[in-house]
Design a protein around this motif. Structure first.
Motif, PDB file in Angstrom:
ATOM      1  N   SER A   2       0.803  -1.211   0.000  1.00 25.11           N
ATOM      2  CA  SER A   2       0.000   0.000   0.000  1.00 25.11           C
ATOM      3  C   SER A   2       0.839   1.265   0.000  1.00 25.11           C
ATOM      4  N   VAL A   3       2.068   1.171   0.498  1.00 22.23           N
ATOM      5  CA  VAL A   3       2.936   2.335   0.564  1.00 22.23           C
ATOM      6  C   VAL A   3       4.159   2.077  -0.310  1.00 22.23           C
ATOM      7  N   GLY A   4       4.479   3.040  -1.171  1.00 21.81           N
ATOM      8  CA  GLY A   4       5.624   2.876  -2.047  1.00 21.81           C
ATOM      9  C   GLY A   4       6.934   2.889  -1.285  1.00 21.81           C
ATOM     10  N   ARG A   5       7.963   2.358  -1.904  1.00 18.13           N
ATOM     11  CA  ARG A   5       9.306   2.352  -1.323  1.00 18.13           C
ATOM     12  C   ARG A   5      10.273   2.984  -2.308  1.00 18.13           C
ATOM     13  N   PHE A   6      11.208   3.729  -1.759  1.00 20.76           N
ATOM     14  CA  PHE A   6      12.135   4.518  -2.567  1.00 20.76           C
ATOM     15  C   PHE A   6      13.550   4.003  -2.318  1.00 20.76           C
ATOM     16  N   ILE A   7      14.205   3.504  -3.362  1.00 20.84           N
ATOM     17  CA  ILE A   7      15.516   2.862  -3.238  1.00 20.84           C
ATOM     18  C   ILE A   7      16.483   3.511  -4.219  1.00 20.84           C
ATOM     19  N   SER A   8      17.674   3.821  -3.745  1.00 17.39           N
ATOM     20  CA  SER A   8      18.678   4.438  -4.621  1.00 17.39           C
ATOM     21  C   SER A   8      19.941   3.592  -4.676  1.00 17.39           C
ATOM     22  N   PHE A   9      20.671   3.769  -5.784  1.00 20.00           N
ATOM     23  CA  PHE A   9      21.975   3.148  -5.979  1.00 20.00           C
ATOM     24  C   PHE A   9      22.992   4.261  -6.168  1.00 20.00           C
ATOM     25  N   GLU A  10      24.066   4.188  -5.399  1.00 18.93           N
ATOM     26  CA  GLU A  10      25.102   5.214  -5.443  1.00 18.93           C
ATOM     27  C   GLU A  10      26.473   4.576  -5.616  1.00 18.93           C
ATOM     28  N   GLY A  11      27.454   5.394  -5.957  1.00 16.71           N
ATOM     29  CA  GLY A  11      28.821   4.927  -6.117  1.00 16.71           C
ATOM     30  C   GLY A  11      29.564   5.790  -7.104  1.00 16.71           C
ATOM     31  N   ILE A  12      30.871   5.591  -7.163  1.00 18.02           N
ATOM     32  CA  ILE A  12      31.684   6.376  -8.095  1.00 18.02           C
ATOM     33  C   ILE A  12      31.405   5.926  -9.529  1.00 18.02           C
ATOM     34  N   ASP A  13      31.828   6.743 -10.475  1.00 17.73           N
ATOM     35  CA  ASP A  13      31.620   6.437 -11.889  1.00 17.73           C
ATOM     36  C   ASP A  13      32.325   5.137 -12.243  1.00 17.73           C
ATOM     37  N   GLY A  14      31.596   4.232 -12.912  1.00 17.42           N
ATOM     38  CA  GLY A  14      32.174   2.966 -13.322  1.00 17.42           C
ATOM     39  C   GLY A  14      32.103   1.867 -12.281  1.00 17.42           C
ATOM     40  N   SER A  15      31.441   2.116 -11.164  1.00 18.16           N
ATOM     41  CA  SER A  15      31.384   1.121 -10.084  1.00 18.16           C
ATOM     42  C   SER A  15      30.402  -0.012 -10.366  1.00 18.16           C
ATOM     43  N   GLY A  16      29.530   0.174 -11.345  1.00 16.45           N
ATOM     44  CA  GLY A  16      28.546  -0.852 -11.663  1.00 16.45           C
ATOM     45  C   GLY A  16      27.177  -0.601 -11.079  1.00 16.45           C
ATOM     46  N   LYS A  17      26.953   0.576 -10.515  1.00 14.97           N
ATOM     47  CA  LYS A  17      25.671   0.852  -9.863  1.00 14.97           C
ATOM     48  C   LYS A  17      24.510   0.863 -10.857  1.00 14.97           C
ATOM     49  N   ASP A  34       5.342  -3.766  -8.732  1.00 13.44           N
ATOM     50  CA  ASP A  34       5.267  -2.580  -9.592  1.00 13.44           C
ATOM     51  C   ASP A  34       6.532  -1.764  -9.359  1.00 13.44           C
ATOM     52  N   VAL A  35       7.410  -1.705 -10.363  1.00 13.01           N
ATOM     53  CA  VAL A  35       8.713  -1.056 -10.216  1.00 13.01           C
ATOM     54  C   VAL A  35       8.857   0.072 -11.229  1.00 13.01           C
ATOM     55  N   VAL A  36       9.390   1.181 -10.783  1.00  7.91           N
ATOM     56  CA  VAL A  36       9.777   2.277 -11.669  1.00  7.91           C
ATOM     57  C   VAL A  36      11.289   2.422 -11.566  1.00  7.91           C
ATOM     58  N   LEU A  37      11.994   2.208 -12.677  1.00  4.71           N
ATOM     59  CA  LEU A  37      13.442   2.363 -12.727  1.00  4.71           C
ATOM     60  C   LEU A  37      13.756   3.712 -13.365  1.00  4.71           C
ATOM     61  N   THR A  38      14.538   4.515 -12.658  1.00  9.93           N
ATOM     62  CA  THR A  38      14.810   5.860 -13.141  1.00  9.93           C
ATOM     63  C   THR A  38      16.259   6.223 -12.845  1.00  9.93           C
ATOM     64  N   ARG A  89       1.167   5.626  -5.741  1.00 10.59           N
ATOM     65  CA  ARG A  89       0.361   4.490  -6.160  1.00 10.59           C
ATOM     66  C   ARG A  89       0.885   3.168  -5.573  1.00 10.59           C
ATOM     67  N   GLY A  90       1.945   3.255  -4.753  1.00 12.04           N
ATOM     68  CA  GLY A  90       2.454   2.074  -4.085  1.00 12.04           C
ATOM     69  C   GLY A  90       3.581   1.368  -4.801  1.00 12.04           C
ATOM     70  N   ALA A  91       4.185   2.003  -5.803  1.00 10.20           N
ATOM     71  CA  ALA A  91       5.269   1.370  -6.559  1.00 10.20           C
ATOM     72  C   ALA A  91       6.579   1.435  -5.784  1.00 10.20           C
ATOM     73  N   VAL A  92       7.502   0.580  -6.187  1.00  4.85           N
ATOM     74  CA  VAL A  92       8.883   0.663  -5.713  1.00  4.85           C
ATOM     75  C   VAL A  92       9.661   1.465  -6.749  1.00  4.85           C
ATOM     76  N   VAL A  93      10.240   2.575  -6.329  1.00  8.73           N
ATOM     77  CA  VAL A  93      11.039   3.414  -7.211  1.00  8.73           C
ATOM     78  C   VAL A  93      12.507   3.092  -6.974  1.00  8.73           C
ATOM     79  N   ILE A  94      13.205   2.710  -8.032  1.00 10.50           N
ATOM     80  CA  ILE A  94      14.645   2.457  -7.971  1.00 10.50           C
ATOM     81  C   ILE A  94      15.328   3.502  -8.826  1.00 10.50           C
ATOM     82  N   ALA A 204      14.367  -8.815   1.968  1.00 15.03           N
ATOM     83  CA  ALA A 204      14.222  -8.658   3.407  1.00 15.03           C
ATOM     84  C   ALA A 204      13.653  -7.272   3.748  1.00 15.03           C
ATOM     85  N   PHE A 205      14.074  -6.271   3.006  1.00 10.86           N
ATOM     86  CA  PHE A 205      13.626  -4.904   3.268  1.00 10.86           C
ATOM     87  C   PHE A 205      12.153  -4.724   2.926  1.00 10.86           C
ATOM     88  N   LEU A 206      11.727  -5.320   1.825  1.00  7.97           N
ATOM     89  CA  LEU A 206      10.354  -5.126   1.359  1.00  7.97           C
ATOM     90  C   LEU A 206       9.380  -6.074   2.026  1.00  7.97           C
TER      91      LEU A 206
END
Length: 206
Positions: A2-17, A34-38, A89-94, A204-206
């Motif tokens: 019912s509640v969306g989750r917001f997940i980010s990927f970080e790292g230096i350039d070329g790290s594979g994030k 339901d996933v939104v990749l941005t 709308r309850g999506a997971v945003v990555i 585990a997080f979701l």
């Protein structure tokens, strides 16, 4: 969910994030989520226009202060047009990068401007991810990988190895400052092994 989750990927350039963000999104999609990749800078039409100003051209094109303003403008549009509607709308945003990149790239590695970054973030953005994966890798290896892509978006890679070393130090400090939100991942391993660790943590997080 019912509640969306917001997940980010970080790292230096070329790290594979970016690769790991895509693999994480695919993992959740296979589970019916339901996933939104941005990505940032970008993720909405207006922000993508600003992206070209930031990642292309001469390394000295903008001062760090100007970059902070441009990134914040792009992030606000991204938040309004893509992230918040998806979460509502309850999506997971990555997202491949978010505010932590500005904290590290412009706030620390390009000068002592963290206070300015934080002030603008509080006033204009006011939101951090619920979970952040920081993909760690030796700067020398990541820089080789990043430049080998020949993407045409090499402005930050062109700042050189010393800059990448500062970035790595900044991301490691970030993990120490926000241990409840940030999860450090060894990106030097095979991509499939890294993805498996991230998928387990996500489940585990979701």
């Amino acid at each position: 969910m019912s509640v969306g989750r917001f997940i980010s990927f970080e790292g230096i350039d070329g790290s594979g994030k970016s690769t790991q963000a895509r693999l994480a999104a695919a993992h959740l999609e296979r589970k019916g989520v339901d996933v939104v990749l941005t990505r940032e800078p970008g993720g909405s039409p207006g922000a993508e226009e600003i992206r070209r100003l930031l990642v292309e051209g001469d390394p000295e094109r903008w001062s760090a202060e100007t970059e902070i303003l441009l990134f914040t403008a792009a992030r606000r549009d991204h938040l309004e047009k893509t992230i918040l509607p998806a979460l509502a709308r309850g999506a997971v945003v990555i997202t491949d990068r978010f505010a932590d990149s500005t904290r590290v790239y412009q706030g620390a590695a390009r000068g002592d401007l963290r206070q300015l970054v934080d002030q603008l973030h509080s006033a204009v953005i006011g939101r951090d991810p619920d979970l952040t994966f920081v993909i760690d890798m030796k700067p020398e290896d990541a820089l080789r990988r990043g430049l080998a892509r020949k993407s045409g978006e090499d402005r930050f890679e062109d700042m050189g190895l010393e800059f990448q070393i500062k970035l790595r130090e900044g991301f490691l400090r970030l993990v120490g400052d926000a241990p409840d939100r940030c999860w450090l991942v060894d990106g030097a391993r095979d991509a499939a092994v890294v993805a498996e660790e991230i998928a387990s943590r996500l489940d585990a997080f979701l």
